[in-house]
Design a protein around this motif. Structure first.
Motif, PDB file in Angstrom:
ATOM      1  N   PHE A  14      45.067  34.184   8.805  1.00  0.00           N
ATOM      2  CA  PHE A  14      43.659  33.804   8.833  1.00  0.00           C
ATOM      3  C   PHE A  14      43.061  33.699  10.234  1.00  0.00           C
ATOM      4  O   PHE A  14      41.859  33.490  10.369  1.00  0.00           O
ATOM      5  CB  PHE A  14      43.466  32.456   8.119  1.00  0.00           C
ATOM      6  CG  PHE A  14      43.758  32.510   6.649  1.00  0.00           C
ATOM      7  CD1 PHE A  14      42.810  32.970   5.754  1.00  0.00           C
ATOM      8  CD2 PHE A  14      44.990  32.095   6.159  1.00  0.00           C
ATOM      9  CE1 PHE A  14      43.071  33.021   4.393  1.00  0.00           C
ATOM     10  CE2 PHE A  14      45.267  32.135   4.803  1.00  0.00           C
ATOM     11  CZ  PHE A  14      44.308  32.603   3.920  1.00  0.00           C
ATOM     12  N   VAL A  18      41.352  28.790  11.901  1.00  0.00           N
ATOM     13  CA  VAL A  18      41.519  28.153  10.590  1.00  0.00           C
ATOM     14  C   VAL A  18      42.230  26.803  10.697  1.00  0.00           C
ATOM     15  O   VAL A  18      41.914  25.872   9.983  1.00  0.00           O
ATOM     16  CB  VAL A  18      42.232  29.099   9.601  1.00  0.00           C
ATOM     17  CG1 VAL A  18      43.685  29.274   9.959  1.00  0.00           C
ATOM     18  CG2 VAL A  18      42.095  28.621   8.193  1.00  0.00           C
ATOM     19  N   TYR A  37      37.790  26.937   5.085  1.00  0.00           N
ATOM     20  CA  TYR A  37      38.968  27.722   4.721  1.00  0.00           C
ATOM     21  C   TYR A  37      39.921  27.020   3.756  1.00  0.00           C
ATOM     22  O   TYR A  37      40.968  27.568   3.428  1.00  0.00           O
ATOM     23  CB  TYR A  37      39.746  28.116   5.979  1.00  0.00           C
ATOM     24  CG  TYR A  37      39.005  29.077   6.861  1.00  0.00           C
ATOM     25  CD1 TYR A  37      39.044  30.449   6.628  1.00  0.00           C
ATOM     26  CD2 TYR A  37      38.253  28.610   7.944  1.00  0.00           C
ATOM     27  CE1 TYR A  37      38.365  31.332   7.443  1.00  0.00           C
ATOM     28  CE2 TYR A  37      37.560  29.485   8.761  1.00  0.00           C
ATOM     29  CZ  TYR A  37      37.621  30.845   8.504  1.00  0.00           C
ATOM     30  OH  TYR A  37      36.931  31.718   9.305  1.00  0.00           O
TER      31      TYR A  37
END
Length: 165
Positions: A14, A18, A37
């Motif tokens: 990610f 994140v 997220y």
């Protein structure tokens, strides 16, 4: 998987933004996740065969007090097949306005048990869960005013003619 391996796996998938922070002191290390997220992170942790966090053992809403104006949600995850655990934390600032509650994305589509945990956090701390299928009080009467686990909660003297101690 170790805590460090999970941290690396999520950062690789990610990106570095994140994971906002990590907490390695104390009994259980925790990853602080950017609020936007939390759902995709939870889906990845549930579905990835290396982590396979198939069980949300606890979800808790936290009021950090009027001086900080912060609210957080803590997720305790467990992988029954892999026999490991992980704590995720999501934190936001909120002005404590009871008309507009602090809001986090619901993970009830990831783990069905989150429906009950999120209702409890809504009922007692006053946290809104965006996308929750049935957000309503679970422990207190529907007409109860306020959220008893907030640090600035003022208990009423009575409820429907019954004195509250």
């Amino acid at each position: 998987m170790t805590f460090e391996e999970i941290h690396a796996l999520l950062s690789d998938k990610f990106g570095s933004k994140v994971i906002v922070d990590s907490q390695t002191s104390g009994l259980q290390p925790a990853l602080f996740i950017h609020p936007d997220y939390i759902v995709p992170i939870c889906e990845e942790l549930r579905d990835n065969q290396l982590t396979w966090f198939d069980f949300l053992s606890c979800l808790t809403g936290v009021d950090h007090g009027p001086e900080s104006n912060k609210f957080s949600v803590v997720y305790h995850l467990a992988s029954i097949p892999h026999q490991h655990q992980l704590v995720l934390k999501v934190e936001i600032e909120h002005d404590r306005n009871l008309e507009v509650l602090p809001s986090f994305k619901s993970v009830s589509d990831v783990w069905k048990t989150a429906e009950w945990h999120e209702r409890e956090a809504f009922d007692l701390v006053g946290i809104d869960f965006e996308g929750h299928p049935d957000q309503r009080r679970i422990l207190l009467p529907d007409d109860w005013e306020g959220y008893p686990l907030r640090k600035d909660y003022q208990a009423a003297e009575e409820y429907k003619g019954i004195k509250i101690n």
